[in-house]
Motif scaffolding. Structure first.
Motif, PDB file in Angstrom:
ATOM      1  N   THR A  14     -15.082  -1.560  -0.940  1.00 54.45           N
ATOM      2  CA  THR A  14     -14.772  -1.897  -2.442  1.00 54.45           C
ATOM      3  C   THR A  14     -14.547  -0.265  -2.180  1.00 54.45           C
ATOM      4  O   THR A  14     -13.941   0.481  -3.169  1.00 54.45           O
ATOM      5  CB  THR A  14     -15.483  -2.273  -3.645  1.00 54.45           C
ATOM      6  OG1 THR A  14     -17.016  -1.595  -3.049  1.00 54.45           O
ATOM      7  CG2 THR A  14     -16.038  -3.730  -3.338  1.00 54.45           C
ATOM      8  N   THR A  15     -15.685   0.644  -2.073  1.00 51.77           N
ATOM      9  CA  THR A  15     -15.653   2.266  -1.780  1.00 51.77           C
ATOM     10  C   THR A  15     -14.012   2.825  -0.537  1.00 51.77           C
ATOM     11  O   THR A  15     -13.504   3.772  -1.474  1.00 51.77           O
ATOM     12  CB  THR A  15     -15.353   2.941  -1.195  1.00 51.77           C
ATOM     13  OG1 THR A  15     -16.187   2.710   0.528  1.00 51.77           O
ATOM     14  CG2 THR A  15     -16.916   2.980  -1.995  1.00 51.77           C
ATOM     15  N   ARG A  16     -13.418   2.025  -0.289  1.00 56.90           N
ATOM     16  CA  ARG A  16     -12.037   1.931   0.045  1.00 56.90           C
ATOM     17  C   ARG A  16     -10.653   1.593  -0.018  1.00 56.90           C
ATOM     18  O   ARG A  16      -9.716   1.664   0.539  1.00 56.90           O
ATOM     19  CB  ARG A  16     -11.803   2.028   1.827  1.00 56.90           C
ATOM     20  CG  ARG A  16     -13.851   2.612   2.462  1.00 56.90           C
ATOM     21  CD  ARG A  16     -12.698   4.302   3.093  1.00 56.90           C
ATOM     22  NE  ARG A  16     -14.107   4.393   3.233  1.00 56.90           N
ATOM     23  CZ  ARG A  16     -13.527   5.867   3.741  1.00 56.90           C
ATOM     24  NH1 ARG A  16     -13.030   6.328   3.216  1.00 56.90           N
ATOM     25  NH2 ARG A  16     -14.859   6.377   4.208  1.00 56.90           N
ATOM     26  N   TRP A  17     -11.051   0.798  -1.285  1.00 51.93           N
ATOM     27  CA  TRP A  17      -9.549   0.242  -1.652  1.00 51.93           C
ATOM     28  C   TRP A  17      -8.723   0.839  -2.682  1.00 51.93           C
ATOM     29  O   TRP A  17      -9.152   1.089  -3.305  1.00 51.93           O
ATOM     30  CB  TRP A  17     -10.790  -1.353  -3.128  1.00 51.93           C
ATOM     31  CG  TRP A  17      -9.607  -1.838  -3.184  1.00 51.93           C
ATOM     32  CD1 TRP A  17      -8.547  -2.875  -2.918  1.00 51.93           C
ATOM     33  CD2 TRP A  17      -9.797  -3.094  -4.627  1.00 51.93           C
ATOM     34  NE1 TRP A  17      -7.807  -3.194  -3.325  1.00 51.93           N
ATOM     35  CE2 TRP A  17      -8.970  -4.240  -4.218  1.00 51.93           C
ATOM     36  CE3 TRP A  17     -10.728  -3.497  -5.175  1.00 51.93           C
ATOM     37  CZ2 TRP A  17      -8.766  -4.662  -5.960  1.00 51.93           C
ATOM     38  CZ3 TRP A  17     -10.771  -4.040  -6.381  1.00 51.93           C
ATOM     39  CH2 TRP A  17      -9.500  -5.241  -6.531  1.00 51.93           C
ATOM     40  N   ARG A  18      -8.210   0.424  -2.119  1.00 53.51           N
ATOM     41  CA  ARG A  18      -6.991   1.239  -3.102  1.00 53.51           C
ATOM     42  C   ARG A  18      -5.598   0.355  -3.099  1.00 53.51           C
ATOM     43  O   ARG A  18      -5.700  -0.337  -2.455  1.00 53.51           O
ATOM     44  CB  ARG A  18      -6.100   2.802  -1.481  1.00 53.51           C
ATOM     45  CG  ARG A  18      -6.786   3.126  -2.183  1.00 53.51           C
ATOM     46  CD  ARG A  18      -6.348   4.848  -0.966  1.00 53.51           C
ATOM     47  NE  ARG A  18      -5.213   4.266  -0.028  1.00 53.51           N
ATOM     48  CZ  ARG A  18      -6.128   4.133   1.516  1.00 53.51           C
ATOM     49  NH1 ARG A  18      -7.054   4.821   1.772  1.00 53.51           N
ATOM     50  NH2 ARG A  18      -5.347   3.194   2.396  1.00 53.51           N
ATOM     51  N   SER A  19      -4.940   0.454  -4.245  1.00 53.71           N
ATOM     52  CA  SER A  19      -4.017  -0.992  -4.794  1.00 53.71           C
ATOM     53  C   SER A  19      -2.706   0.240  -4.641  1.00 53.71           C
ATOM     54  O   SER A  19      -2.694   0.979  -4.657  1.00 53.71           O
ATOM     55  CB  SER A  19      -4.496  -1.346  -6.299  1.00 53.71           C
ATOM     56  OG  SER A  19      -4.751  -0.066  -7.283  1.00 53.71           O
TER      57      SER A  19
ATOM     58  N   LYS B 113      -8.250  -7.485   0.914  1.00 51.25           N
ATOM     59  CA  LYS B 113      -8.951  -7.412  -0.054  1.00 51.25           C
ATOM     60  C   LYS B 113     -10.009  -8.866  -0.152  1.00 51.25           C
ATOM     61  O   LYS B 113     -10.763  -9.079  -0.525  1.00 51.25           O
ATOM     62  CB  LYS B 113      -8.035  -7.605  -1.468  1.00 51.25           C
ATOM     63  CG  LYS B 113      -8.519  -7.358  -3.095  1.00 51.25           C
ATOM     64  CD  LYS B 113      -7.747  -8.703  -3.887  1.00 51.25           C
ATOM     65  CE  LYS B 113      -6.363  -7.380  -4.003  1.00 51.25           C
ATOM     66  NZ  LYS B 113      -5.758  -7.581  -5.580  1.00 51.25           N
ATOM     67  N   PRO B 114      -8.720  -9.824   0.665  1.00 47.32           N
ATOM     68  CA  PRO B 114      -9.294 -11.202   0.840  1.00 47.32           C
ATOM     69  C   PRO B 114     -10.227 -11.265   1.590  1.00 47.32           C
ATOM     70  O   PRO B 114     -11.836 -11.976   1.344  1.00 47.32           O
ATOM     71  CB  PRO B 114      -8.202 -12.531   1.433  1.00 47.32           C
ATOM     72  CG  PRO B 114      -7.251 -11.588   0.949  1.00 47.32           C
ATOM     73  CD  PRO B 114      -7.711 -10.171   0.754  1.00 47.32           C
TER      74      PRO B 114
ATOM     75  N   LYS C 109      -1.340   5.267   0.706  1.00 44.45           N
ATOM     76  CA  LYS C 109      -0.980   4.667   1.233  1.00 44.45           C
ATOM     77  C   LYS C 109      -1.538   3.404   0.531  1.00 44.45           C
ATOM     78  O   LYS C 109      -2.920   3.281   0.284  1.00 44.45           O
ATOM     79  CB  LYS C 109      -0.412   4.008   2.390  1.00 44.45           C
ATOM     80  CG  LYS C 109       0.533   5.078   2.900  1.00 44.45           C
ATOM     81  CD  LYS C 109       0.945   4.365   4.818  1.00 44.45           C
ATOM     82  CE  LYS C 109      -0.341   4.458   5.252  1.00 44.45           C
ATOM     83  NZ  LYS C 109       0.443   4.475   6.839  1.00 44.45           N
ATOM     84  N   PRO C 110      -1.488   1.963  -0.182  1.00 43.82           N
ATOM     85  CA  PRO C 110      -2.294   1.236   0.043  1.00 43.82           C
ATOM     86  C   PRO C 110      -3.113  -0.149   1.048  1.00 43.82           C
ATOM     87  O   PRO C 110      -2.046   0.048   2.098  1.00 43.82           O
ATOM     88  CB  PRO C 110      -1.305  -0.167  -0.722  1.00 43.82           C
ATOM     89  CG  PRO C 110       0.152   0.501  -0.482  1.00 43.82           C
ATOM     90  CD  PRO C 110       0.518   1.350  -0.170  1.00 43.82           C
TER      91      PRO C 110
END
Length: 84
Positions: free
Chosen positions: A79-84, A31-32, A24-25
């Motif tokens: 950033t390593t856990r960021w999914r778009s 992000k903020p 899931k995103p």
């Protein structure tokens, strides 16, 4: 010569689709917060250098640099856990 029976092959597409996790995103706030922590860490270090050690926390002395890098590193680790 007799022929052997062919083996049943399972469809690899159906099997792999059921074993993979559906990602899931991230939440809207992710992000903020990530970029905010990176910017706050950078501003912390810049403030320390511009104020010649009087700001952000004068009692910490050079540990202000570590605090700024620590805040920024938390943002970079996000950033390593960021999914778009």
């Amino acid at each position: 010569m007799p022929e052997s029976k062919s083996r049943r092959k399972t469809s690899s597409g159906a099997q792999s689709a059921s074993t993979t996790k559906a990602y899931k995103p991230n939440a809207v706030w992710f992000k903020p917060v990530m970029f905010g922590l990176m910017i706050i860490g950078l501003l912390w270090i810049i403030t320390f250098y511009i104020s010649e050690g009087r700001l952000p926390v004068q009692a910490w002395g050079s540990w202000n640099i570590m605090a700024g890098f620590g805040i920024a590193i938390v943002g970079f680790l996000m950033t390593t856990r960021w999914r778009s």
